[in-house]
Scaffold this motif. Sequence first.
Motif, PDB file in Angstrom:
ATOM      1  N   ILE A 293     -15.490  -3.087   5.010  1.00 47.70           N
ATOM      2  CA  ILE A 293     -14.284  -2.331   5.355  1.00 47.70           C
ATOM      3  C   ILE A 293     -13.088  -3.089   4.779  1.00 47.70           C
ATOM      4  O   ILE A 293     -13.175  -4.286   4.500  1.00 47.70           O
ATOM      5  CB  ILE A 293     -14.123  -2.159   6.882  1.00 47.70           C
ATOM      6  N   TYR A 294     -11.984  -2.403   4.598  1.00 45.15           N
ATOM      7  CA  TYR A 294     -10.812  -3.020   3.980  1.00 45.15           C
ATOM      8  C   TYR A 294      -9.942  -3.648   5.064  1.00 45.15           C
ATOM      9  O   TYR A 294      -9.529  -2.980   6.015  1.00 45.15           O
ATOM     10  CB  TYR A 294     -10.014  -1.967   3.213  1.00 45.15           C
ATOM     11  N   ASN A 295      -9.659  -4.941   4.908  1.00 42.97           N
ATOM     12  CA  ASN A 295      -8.864  -5.684   5.891  1.00 42.97           C
ATOM     13  C   ASN A 295      -7.884  -6.570   5.152  1.00 42.97           C
ATOM     14  O   ASN A 295      -8.185  -7.703   4.802  1.00 42.97           O
ATOM     15  CB  ASN A 295      -9.793  -6.511   6.779  1.00 42.97           C
ATOM     16  N   ASN A 296      -6.698  -6.023   4.890  1.00 38.70           N
ATOM     17  CA  ASN A 296      -5.685  -6.749   4.125  1.00 38.70           C
ATOM     18  C   ASN A 296      -4.324  -6.583   4.799  1.00 38.70           C
ATOM     19  O   ASN A 296      -3.650  -5.567   4.618  1.00 38.70           O
ATOM     20  CB  ASN A 296      -5.632  -6.225   2.686  1.00 38.70           C
ATOM     21  N   PRO A 297      -3.903  -7.561   5.587  1.00 39.74           N
ATOM     22  CA  PRO A 297      -2.618  -7.435   6.298  1.00 39.74           C
ATOM     23  C   PRO A 297      -1.413  -7.444   5.358  1.00 39.74           C
ATOM     24  O   PRO A 297      -0.313  -7.075   5.768  1.00 39.74           O
ATOM     25  CB  PRO A 297      -2.610  -8.661   7.218  1.00 39.74           C
ATOM     26  N   HIS A 298      -1.606  -7.857   4.096  1.00 40.79           N
ATOM     27  CA  HIS A 298      -0.496  -7.924   3.147  1.00 40.79           C
ATOM     28  C   HIS A 298      -0.322  -6.626   2.360  1.00 40.79           C
ATOM     29  O   HIS A 298       0.630  -6.505   1.588  1.00 40.79           O
ATOM     30  CB  HIS A 298      -0.709  -9.087   2.178  1.00 40.79           C
ATOM     31  N   ASP A 299      -1.229  -5.675   2.538  1.00 39.74           N
ATOM     32  CA  ASP A 299      -1.178  -4.394   1.828  1.00 39.74           C
ATOM     33  C   ASP A 299      -0.495  -3.374   2.744  1.00 39.74           C
ATOM     34  O   ASP A 299      -0.903  -3.170   3.899  1.00 39.74           O
ATOM     35  CB  ASP A 299      -2.593  -3.937   1.476  1.00 39.74           C
ATOM     36  N   SER A 300       0.543  -2.728   2.228  1.00 43.87           N
ATOM     37  CA  SER A 300       1.296  -1.763   3.047  1.00 43.87           C
ATOM     38  C   SER A 300       0.548  -0.450   3.240  1.00 43.87           C
ATOM     39  O   SER A 300       0.931   0.353   4.096  1.00 43.87           O
ATOM     40  CB  SER A 300       2.651  -1.472   2.394  1.00 43.87           C
ATOM     41  N   ARG A 301      -0.506  -0.224   2.450  1.00 41.28           N
ATOM     42  CA  ARG A 301      -1.244   1.039   2.565  1.00 41.28           C
ATOM     43  C   ARG A 301      -2.038   1.077   3.869  1.00 41.28           C
ATOM     44  O   ARG A 301      -2.655   0.096   4.260  1.00 41.28           O
ATOM     45  CB  ARG A 301      -2.210   1.205   1.390  1.00 41.28           C
ATOM     46  N   LEU A 302      -2.027   2.224   4.514  1.00 41.41           N
ATOM     47  CA  LEU A 302      -2.865   2.434   5.694  1.00 41.41           C
ATOM     48  C   LEU A 302      -4.154   3.145   5.316  1.00 41.41           C
ATOM     49  O   LEU A 302      -5.232   2.788   5.785  1.00 41.41           O
ATOM     50  CB  LEU A 302      -2.114   3.245   6.756  1.00 41.41           C
ATOM     51  N   PHE A 303      -4.059   4.144   4.437  1.00 42.52           N
ATOM     52  CA  PHE A 303      -5.229   4.877   3.956  1.00 42.52           C
ATOM     53  C   PHE A 303      -5.430   4.596   2.475  1.00 42.52           C
ATOM     54  O   PHE A 303      -4.456   4.468   1.717  1.00 42.52           O
ATOM     55  CB  PHE A 303      -5.045   6.392   4.171  1.00 42.52           C
ATOM     56  N   LEU A 304      -6.686   4.520   2.070  1.00 43.88           N
ATOM     57  CA  LEU A 304      -7.013   4.279   0.672  1.00 43.88           C
ATOM     58  C   LEU A 304      -8.454   4.732   0.418  1.00 43.88           C
ATOM     59  O   LEU A 304      -9.276   4.767   1.347  1.00 43.88           O
ATOM     60  CB  LEU A 304      -6.855   2.807   0.315  1.00 43.88           C
ATOM     61  N   PRO A 305      -8.781   5.088  -0.830  1.00 49.26           N
ATOM     62  CA  PRO A 305     -10.168   5.467  -1.129  1.00 49.26           C
ATOM     63  C   PRO A 305     -11.099   4.271  -0.949  1.00 49.26           C
ATOM     64  O   PRO A 305     -10.737   3.136  -1.294  1.00 49.26           O
ATOM     65  CB  PRO A 305     -10.103   5.908  -2.600  1.00 49.26           C
ATOM     66  N   ASP A 306     -12.275   4.519  -0.379  1.00 52.97           N
ATOM     67  CA  ASP A 306     -13.212   3.403  -0.251  1.00 52.97           C
ATOM     68  C   ASP A 306     -13.847   3.119  -1.603  1.00 52.97           C
ATOM     69  O   ASP A 306     -13.668   3.858  -2.580  1.00 52.97           O
ATOM     70  CB  ASP A 306     -14.264   3.680   0.829  1.00 52.97           C
TER      71      ASP A 306
END
Length: 461
Positions: A293-306
Amino acid sequence: MNYFFIVLLIAVYFIQAFTLGLAGKPHNQVILENTLDTEHLFHPEVTALATVYKKQLFAIAILFSFLTLPLFFFTYESLIMTFFWFLLLGSIGSMFFCRIYYIRQMHRLIVEKEWLLPVKPLLVDTQLILQKNKKMVSGLWFLPPFLVWIAGSIYTLALTTFDGAWLLVLLAALLLLLSFGSWIIVGKLPVRPLTEDRQINQQYNDLTKHHWSFLMLSTSWILPLLLFFPAIGILLSSTMENLLFILLLVIVFLWTGFTFWYLLSLRKKQDQLLAQVPSYRYLGDDQYWRFGIYNNPHDSRLFLPDRIGMNMGINFGRPIGKLLLGLTGLLITAAMLFTIIPAYLYDFTSDPFQLEVSQQQVEITAPFAPTADFSLEDISKLELVDDVTGSIIRTNGSSSTNYSTGRYRVDGKAAFFYINHRSSPILHIETDERDYYYTNKVPEKTKEIYEQLQSQESQEK
């Protein structure tokens, strides 16, 4: 019910194995959440590890399929539901940890072989940003399902006597709003150039936006409208109602199959585009996909393609992402408790369905079911029957192999069910407004209640 749960669980196992197995097939230069250059992406050791991963997933699916077989022999619904949830969550957890293990094995292989890619800076393509939504399906296509929803709502609320009318209308509206909201989210997804070729980047973005916006639109055309099928079935004969139900299943099956095919075709087209360029811009994202799963606190995106290309993922590094994860866990827990607790109460309490007569009033209660309350003088007919006959439609209740509770319609007339199918006879109480069907867990008590009501009805007359 046992057969239904067995077939459902086995189908879920193999669907999980297939979809998670897609992570073992290269897509966007990524395999098992690790990015490789073209030279190493199809290296024999990489391919061998991915093959073992996919085989392990199907081995887990086969193992859980065998573990599901004891459901054939369960008679208590509480035990069936408990075992169902245990197997469902167990299979999900087992395949999730299998995926994490092989993601880390692939990373270990890359480190040992010194195949780590250099991280390239993010390329800002102004033209791509400005034209990111030019191939999206127009939002005007949401207008026809909205008009159909209005027509369906008017029909359900004004022209039928369907007990769950407001619930159907609200659920259909919610699905319609979710579809439109998802379409908006697709439009707001930021773009990232994946190659040095601006034309390839634009084509890749156009493909992704078009396919995903079309899927969100198709959801608004299919799911909300299907909710009105029960209201339509009220006015049909039993044969036509069965045909309508079959049509409903066919539509859901075809739409689900189309969705899988459409997303797989998107994967293929995306990979064909990237195969036309010699290099891939690696942005250092692998470290944020270590748990699948995507876990990046520095990325402003909430939704993104897996990275599999079959879903829209959530950035669980964002506070809202963590909140959505917690809410999902709460919903699953609530669904589990809502299905298990009533079953245990029905199976293991001495008298789950109670009928009491007090001050010329009759009250029928059951756990997690609506209470029926009517006067003795409202009763027009009392009888003991072996079964409920006629066209039966569940409008707002629950039905299983052993129990039926809640609101139904029998031959078009409103009815309340408090039925234990393992107990016979059934007490049928008829009033002008609706009918009531009741059984006590002990058949003799049902007969005693029948005699008591007969006696009090006679005295009343």
